[in-house]
Design a protein around this motif. Sequence first.
Motif, PDB file in Angstrom:
ATOM      1  N   GLN A 174      -8.742 -18.205   1.375  1.00  0.00           N
ATOM      2  CA  GLN A 174      -9.000 -16.998   1.895  1.00  0.00           C
ATOM      3  C   GLN A 174      -7.696 -16.414   2.406  1.00  0.00           C
ATOM      4  O   GLN A 174      -7.450 -17.133   3.369  1.00  0.00           O
ATOM      5  CB  GLN A 174     -10.183 -16.704   2.504  1.00  0.00           C
ATOM      6  N   PHE A 175      -7.353 -15.365   1.998  1.00  0.00           N
ATOM      7  CA  PHE A 175      -5.899 -14.741   2.763  1.00  0.00           C
ATOM      8  C   PHE A 175      -6.261 -13.399   3.271  1.00  0.00           C
ATOM      9  O   PHE A 175      -7.194 -12.534   2.834  1.00  0.00           O
ATOM     10  CB  PHE A 175      -4.975 -14.847   1.795  1.00  0.00           C
ATOM     11  N   GLY A 176      -5.679 -12.890   4.546  1.00  0.00           N
ATOM     12  CA  GLY A 176      -6.090 -11.874   5.104  1.00  0.00           C
ATOM     13  C   GLY A 176      -4.798 -10.975   5.402  1.00  0.00           C
ATOM     14  O   GLY A 176      -3.776 -11.540   5.608  1.00  0.00           O
ATOM     15  N   PHE A 177      -4.891  -9.635   5.144  1.00  0.00           N
ATOM     16  CA  PHE A 177      -3.738  -8.808   5.570  1.00  0.00           C
ATOM     17  C   PHE A 177      -3.985  -7.770   6.504  1.00  0.00           C
ATOM     18  O   PHE A 177      -5.176  -7.077   6.305  1.00  0.00           O
ATOM     19  CB  PHE A 177      -2.993  -8.206   4.208  1.00  0.00           C
ATOM     20  N   SER A 178      -3.258  -7.253   7.442  1.00  0.00           N
ATOM     21  CA  SER A 178      -3.968  -6.239   8.379  1.00  0.00           C
ATOM     22  C   SER A 178      -2.589  -5.510   9.003  1.00  0.00           C
ATOM     23  O   SER A 178      -1.499  -6.025   9.227  1.00  0.00           O
ATOM     24  CB  SER A 178      -4.646  -6.997   9.753  1.00  0.00           C
ATOM     25  N   THR A 179      -2.740  -4.134   8.942  1.00  0.00           N
ATOM     26  CA  THR A 179      -1.604  -3.302   9.436  1.00  0.00           C
ATOM     27  C   THR A 179      -2.417  -1.942   9.835  1.00  0.00           C
ATOM     28  O   THR A 179      -3.192  -1.475   9.354  1.00  0.00           O
ATOM     29  CB  THR A 179      -0.638  -3.011   8.353  1.00  0.00           C
ATOM     30  N   TYR A 238       0.798  -1.234   0.091  1.00  0.00           N
ATOM     31  CA  TYR A 238      -0.002   0.110   0.145  1.00  0.00           C
ATOM     32  C   TYR A 238       0.846   1.389   0.040  1.00  0.00           C
ATOM     33  O   TYR A 238       1.968   1.299   0.572  1.00  0.00           O
ATOM     34  CB  TYR A 238      -0.804  -0.139   1.085  1.00  0.00           C
ATOM     35  N   ARG A 239       0.149   2.334  -0.384  1.00  0.00           N
ATOM     36  CA  ARG A 239       0.876   3.613  -0.520  1.00  0.00           C
ATOM     37  C   ARG A 239       0.077   4.586  -0.258  1.00  0.00           C
ATOM     38  O   ARG A 239      -1.285   4.602  -0.501  1.00  0.00           O
ATOM     39  CB  ARG A 239       1.830   4.026  -1.655  1.00  0.00           C
ATOM     40  N   PHE A 240       0.376   5.995   0.347  1.00  0.00           N
ATOM     41  CA  PHE A 240      -0.263   7.034   0.183  1.00  0.00           C
ATOM     42  C   PHE A 240      -0.255   7.923  -0.945  1.00  0.00           C
ATOM     43  O   PHE A 240       0.588   8.231  -1.568  1.00  0.00           O
ATOM     44  CB  PHE A 240      -0.066   7.849   1.453  1.00  0.00           C
ATOM     45  N   VAL A 241      -1.265   8.660  -1.259  1.00  0.00           N
ATOM     46  CA  VAL A 241      -1.376   9.407  -2.291  1.00  0.00           C
ATOM     47  C   VAL A 241      -1.820  10.958  -1.727  1.00  0.00           C
ATOM     48  O   VAL A 241      -2.996  10.873  -1.244  1.00  0.00           O
ATOM     49  CB  VAL A 241      -2.150   9.328  -3.560  1.00  0.00           C
ATOM     50  N   GLY A 242      -1.022  12.010  -1.972  1.00  0.00           N
ATOM     51  CA  GLY A 242      -1.531  13.321  -1.106  1.00  0.00           C
ATOM     52  C   GLY A 242      -2.097  14.335  -2.126  1.00  0.00           C
ATOM     53  O   GLY A 242      -2.063  13.941  -3.301  1.00  0.00           O
ATOM     54  N   GLN A 287      -5.367   9.726  -0.323  1.00  0.00           N
ATOM     55  CA  GLN A 287      -5.943   8.531  -0.607  1.00  0.00           C
ATOM     56  C   GLN A 287      -4.759   7.444  -0.130  1.00  0.00           C
ATOM     57  O   GLN A 287      -3.680   7.697   0.043  1.00  0.00           O
ATOM     58  CB  GLN A 287      -6.061   8.514  -2.199  1.00  0.00           C
ATOM     59  N   LEU A 288      -5.640   6.121   0.162  1.00  0.00           N
ATOM     60  CA  LEU A 288      -4.497   4.994   0.111  1.00  0.00           C
ATOM     61  C   LEU A 288      -4.705   3.886  -0.796  1.00  0.00           C
ATOM     62  O   LEU A 288      -6.038   3.748  -1.354  1.00  0.00           O
ATOM     63  CB  LEU A 288      -4.741   4.356   1.673  1.00  0.00           C
ATOM     64  N   GLU A 289      -3.853   3.660  -1.610  1.00  0.00           N
ATOM     65  CA  GLU A 289      -3.919   2.581  -2.560  1.00  0.00           C
ATOM     66  C   GLU A 289      -3.254   1.415  -2.111  1.00  0.00           C
ATOM     67  O   GLU A 289      -2.255   1.349  -1.585  1.00  0.00           O
ATOM     68  CB  GLU A 289      -3.185   3.191  -3.943  1.00  0.00           C
ATOM     69  N   TYR A 290      -3.803   0.279  -2.613  1.00  0.00           N
ATOM     70  CA  TYR A 290      -3.563  -1.057  -2.029  1.00  0.00           C
ATOM     71  C   TYR A 290      -3.686  -1.996  -3.305  1.00  0.00           C
ATOM     72  O   TYR A 290      -4.492  -1.777  -4.074  1.00  0.00           O
ATOM     73  CB  TYR A 290      -4.081  -1.523  -0.793  1.00  0.00           C
ATOM     74  N   GLN A 291      -2.820  -3.080  -3.178  1.00  0.00           N
ATOM     75  CA  GLN A 291      -2.773  -3.894  -4.268  1.00  0.00           C
ATOM     76  C   GLN A 291      -2.054  -5.383  -3.813  1.00  0.00           C
ATOM     77  O   GLN A 291      -1.128  -5.417  -2.894  1.00  0.00           O
ATOM     78  CB  GLN A 291      -1.775  -3.693  -5.395  1.00  0.00           C
ATOM     79  N   VAL A 292      -2.888  -6.507  -4.119  1.00  0.00           N
ATOM     80  CA  VAL A 292      -2.442  -7.827  -3.693  1.00  0.00           C
ATOM     81  C   VAL A 292      -1.496  -8.589  -4.746  1.00  0.00           C
ATOM     82  O   VAL A 292      -1.651  -8.450  -5.737  1.00  0.00           O
ATOM     83  CB  VAL A 292      -3.646  -8.741  -3.249  1.00  0.00           C
ATOM     84  N   TRP A 350       5.687   2.423  -1.794  1.00  0.00           N
ATOM     85  CA  TRP A 350       5.041   1.013  -1.425  1.00  0.00           C
ATOM     86  C   TRP A 350       5.531   0.505   0.005  1.00  0.00           C
ATOM     87  O   TRP A 350       6.603   0.351   0.031  1.00  0.00           O
ATOM     88  CB  TRP A 350       5.026   0.122  -2.378  1.00  0.00           C
ATOM     89  N   ARG A 351       4.328   0.244   0.681  1.00  0.00           N
ATOM     90  CA  ARG A 351       4.857  -0.508   1.903  1.00  0.00           C
ATOM     91  C   ARG A 351       4.249  -2.031   1.972  1.00  0.00           C
ATOM     92  O   ARG A 351       3.204  -2.195   1.359  1.00  0.00           O
ATOM     93  CB  ARG A 351       4.246   0.315   3.166  1.00  0.00           C
TER      94      ARG A 351
END
Length: 616
Positions: free
Chosen positions: A566-571, A541-545, A587-592, A553-554
């Motif tokens: 089924q998989f889960g991700f948490s932070t 994930y990353r932040f868009v200002g 905005q927060l953008e995320y991708q698997v 990306w983090r």
Amino acid sequence: MRTFPRFLLFLSAYLVLLALGGCNLPATDVPTCAPSELQAVTLVSPAMYETTDELTPVLRWEYPESDCRPDGYLIFFRIGPDFAASEVSVELSGDVTSWTPAPPLQPAQSYSWSIAPLSGGTRGPMAGAFYFFTGPRCADPTAMTAPSLLWPEEGGLYEPAYDNGLLWANASSCQPDGYRIDLASDPSFPDEGLSGGTGNPATRWAPADDLNACQTYYWRVAGVMDTPTGTVLGPYSETRSFIAAADGEDCTAGGDTGMPPSNAIRGRVWHDLCSLTDLPLPDPPPEGCVSTPDGNARADGIHQRDEPGIAGVSVSLYNADCSGAPLATALTDDNGIYELIAPGAGDYCVAIDALAPPNDALLLPGGWTYPVVAAAGRITQAVTLSASSASGADFGWDYQRLPAPREVWFYFESNAFCRQGPSTAYKDVTAIPAGELLPVLARNPNEGWFFIDWAPYDARCWVSESTGRVIGQWQALDIFTPIPLPTIAPADAEGPRISDVRALSNRLYHSGTTCGSTLLEVGARLNDPAGIDEDNTFLRYRFVGAGGAASGWRRVDVTDRAMGGQFGFSTDIAAAGGAYLGTTDGQLEYQVVAQDALGNQTLSAVYSLPVYYCKK
């Protein structure tokens, strides 16, 4: 009304939490920050989701390097499981960087804490909450007891857009490694892809997939313990139901709620317990037993609360005279519950034949104790079904030897191939027809496949859970390492299939918890014939200002894994969001990113969520 029976016993003690003192006072030549100059602290320990055996833990934090320092801190300390209902605030004077709650915390409990700096009584930005747990950790699977379900109440409404997940309480005197949550629209809990786990001792969980509006769902929870030989499941809680509500829909206006139809006949087949160790028979007989004319004893035919259901028993529905072909047949679930759908109102007969397969493998030797005392064989009950309500019939069975058989079985609901290994990439050994009930010897490390024994044909091979149903405590099975996967042709170079990517929240905050959640939780379904390489599968994930500028990306590794791919991700994104966005929204953008066992990689689409700065 919600009831939280465990933590409220201790709440009054924590309303008098005392600051025991600080340390690291600032140098006298460092000025006090003006309210506008205050910055969010960094929480250090106890870390997020940490389990500590220390009941007087020292809470530590750090204030960013700055030309000024706060003149105090405001600590928000909360007690689980319903943290919002048990908030305690403590104000500290001076630029301290640690604090210890008093009196000592309770064992096997959950807590959260967050901090805001102060200047002249004005509060600065709040650090995102950290959650931690007190030990001791459960060292023995038998130490885990059934969790206590708290919310939603039985039959209540659950609004996925507003309610922050299902809630329960740890009833054990120790802390499990996590929890397994079964969720389905059927109380027998078939694999509908909705179930999951917490991955830590948190006692709140929400499904990653959308729920159908006005549909009734059933849920239950069990503790999980990690052992050197695999994961062990503790006893399940009771099963509850709720109705999934939605914006703009009135689920009380006669819509389809999925409740049992009026032509449903339900009941339970249970193990009627009578434990005898020595003869002669004591007088009076032990609890649960009654004397027989021959001087022995049998189970009393009364269903006690602690007497378990028997899974996998075949129950059939007939016309009132109990003859002819069955109108319907069903297997009991893991709680011994069955459901038969009758053609309509009228008189019927419910029957169980202990001598016919698959019941002979599950029940013998033993005999019936309810509704009548009878030797092993066919037993029946008359049922009258009205046009407005469901009906049912229970059956009690006393095993000749204790304990009752606890084998694990696989019931084939469809014709299936049995393969050399736990994947469709392996060659099939044989085909097994629907209706077979076969013993399970082991499971594969990643779940989803079971090693069965088809003795009449001397076949031992792997079957997929998607072809049938597992009966019994499969979590305690041995884990088999399969034979090496056969070489796959170079043309088969596709990565995993990624579907159902969904964030639990539709908005996040990057400062504090008083405005809303700072926890990014994403679920996705990943499937590949070669299996998923979890070490190289992650969420980024990353932040868009403002102006479209994006951070780097983090990475977030897999934090939750459930059957069905089924998989889960948490932070928690509070600190990272504040560092990049400051006091602005974004905005927060995320991708698997998923990789299979052969090294093929797939990236999902990029999704986004609004991220707000909490000004409270």
